[in-house]
Design a protein around this motif. Sequence first.
Motif, PDB file in Angstrom:
ATOM      1  N   LYS A  69       0.692  -1.176  -0.032  1.00 44.84           N
ATOM      2  CA  LYS A  69      -0.137  -0.030   0.047  1.00 44.84           C
ATOM      3  C   LYS A  69       0.916   1.254   0.125  1.00 44.84           C
ATOM      4  O   LYS A  69       1.795   1.366   0.834  1.00 44.84           O
ATOM      5  CB  LYS A  69      -0.975  -0.177   1.319  1.00 44.84           C
ATOM      6  CG  LYS A  69      -1.813   1.074   1.300  1.00 44.84           C
ATOM      7  CD  LYS A  69      -2.660   0.835   2.595  1.00 44.84           C
ATOM      8  CE  LYS A  69      -3.667   1.770   2.792  1.00 44.84           C
ATOM      9  NZ  LYS A  69      -4.344   1.943   3.987  1.00 44.84           N
TER      10      LYS A  69
ATOM     11  N   ASP B 295      -8.697  -3.017  -1.963  1.00 44.84           N
ATOM     12  CA  ASP B 295      -8.691  -3.326  -0.586  1.00 44.84           C
ATOM     13  C   ASP B 295     -10.046  -3.593   0.173  1.00 44.84           C
ATOM     14  O   ASP B 295     -10.814  -2.691   0.203  1.00 44.84           O
ATOM     15  CB  ASP B 295      -7.887  -2.434  -0.001  1.00 44.84           C
ATOM     16  CG  ASP B 295      -7.570  -2.901   1.549  1.00 44.84           C
ATOM     17  OD1 ASP B 295      -8.456  -3.489   2.325  1.00 44.84           O
ATOM     18  OD2 ASP B 295      -6.585  -2.485   2.055  1.00 44.84           O
TER      19      ASP B 295
ATOM     20  N   GLU C  38     -10.791  -2.251   3.603  1.00 42.21           N
ATOM     21  CA  GLU C  38     -10.865  -0.626   3.600  1.00 42.21           C
ATOM     22  C   GLU C  38     -11.848  -0.053   2.727  1.00 42.21           C
ATOM     23  O   GLU C  38     -11.902   1.152   2.463  1.00 42.21           O
ATOM     24  CB  GLU C  38      -9.555   0.084   3.560  1.00 42.21           C
ATOM     25  CG  GLU C  38      -8.454  -0.628   4.739  1.00 42.21           C
ATOM     26  CD  GLU C  38      -7.203   0.349   5.064  1.00 42.21           C
ATOM     27  OE1 GLU C  38      -7.456   1.610   4.781  1.00 42.21           O
ATOM     28  OE2 GLU C  38      -6.470  -0.183   5.018  1.00 42.21           O
TER      29      GLU C  38
END
Length: 471
Positions: free
Chosen positions: A241, A327, A330
């Motif tokens: 990330k 993701d 999230e």
Amino acid sequence: MSVSVSLEQIVSLAKRRGFVFQSSDIYGGLNGCWDYGPLGVELMNNVKEAWWRAMTYRDDIEGIDASILMHPRVWEASGHVGSFADPMIDNKTSKKRYRADLLIEDEITRLQKKGKDEDAVTLQGKLEKAAAPEDYYQIIVDNGIKDPVGGTDDWTEVRQFNLMFKTFIGPIEDSSAVVYLRPETAQGIFVNFNNVYQSSRQKVPFGIAQIGKAFRNEINTRNFLFRTREFEQMEMQWFVKPGDDEKWYEYWLEERQNWFGEYGISSEKLRVKPHPYDKLAHYAKAAMDVEYEFPFGWGEVEGIHNRTDFDLAQHAEFSNKKMEYFDQAENIRYVPYVIETSIGASRSTMMFLIDAYDEDKVGGEKRNVLRFHPKLAPYKVAIFPLIKKEGMPEFAQKLHKELQKNYKSFYDESGAIGRRYRRQDEAGTPFCVTVDGDTIEDGTVTVRDRDTTEQLRITAEGLGAWLAERV
Ligand code: GAP
């Protein structure tokens, strides 16, 4: 390595013992290309195996094997068509061609050898700042650097030379058919990011690893396997990330240094060296070289690079395909950043060969010995009948065939036992097993350790299990 060895000694041993031969030797050789002989191919396979195990025998790294020829747009997107070039200069009298930065580096080494350390540091500073062809030219002229072959200083201007080998796909040799031999394996990983991520259901952070051939039309090849035109790389791209990249960069830097230690390279022979900011490759935010002290000086063996989202973003733009990670936890999408570990399989094979080299005396007689880590040694064990009669060759052959099911084993019945030991010492075989008169009586054999030359007696039956603990 506990004795100093010259590169000439290593090249000669490599040829004599069948590790590495000059490519197309009978035609006078082909510059920058080398062939791996019977011992060399085993050694390099073991180096690759050691790396593959360390990198892919874990849950968060997948392996691939991409093709060498790729769509030409790959190399436009990656920046290699535009900027994968080295500065080149020619001497008008000798007609010799040099890489301008290496010519300056050689001058720095010469100054150091002459004890002119201050001048060497100043020149090093100038070299680190040089970026454009004119910068290199100016340094060469200002410092009166002469052609190492002809001794004159009539130089051409410095030009950038693209290192990619070009060829054509199909029968028509026009510009639409141009393809390149890949100069790094990494791009095969980037273009397969979506395929691997979707098929393996990996979650960021995760990695993709690959071992394979790469090709660079190097202006000057040199130092045996160090800089060649055809070589092998072992690369891993670690997708993270954005924002987590610096933490992972540190993690991989440490992991990779530990790997060298695990296979016996001492920490005094290794150092890490950051790339100065203004010398970073076109794709990198930060880069560190892991260097080994070769007979010709310190040289890069592995690079750890923070490539940011450069490659995935470029391929997304050039291919019009999304190169994103979703993701779920999230509920966000992003283009991952990449931490790359990139080591030369052939360059590190040379490092392991040099590092293993040693000389000592056994029974007052000088011997050459290659102290490879047992996992890297080409042969793990050699089997000798003490004499060629009384059932010893038959027993030894049977043992050898049995061991060969699991280990690279070598059978030798010719010459005095001491000479057979020496031959295996020079091949780096960690254990030699002798079948003698007692073996026929009680089923025990002598095992001789390459490094200590100590011998112990164990049962032939238990040899497989004994070896399994050590190799
Ligand atoms: N994907 C990044 C990359 O290719 P690099 O620093 O250009 O980075 C990585 O190459 C490693 O590949 C080097 O550390 C070296 O071990 C090996 N390598 C590069 N060029 C080579 C050459 N001409 N001959 C042998 N090995 C080479």
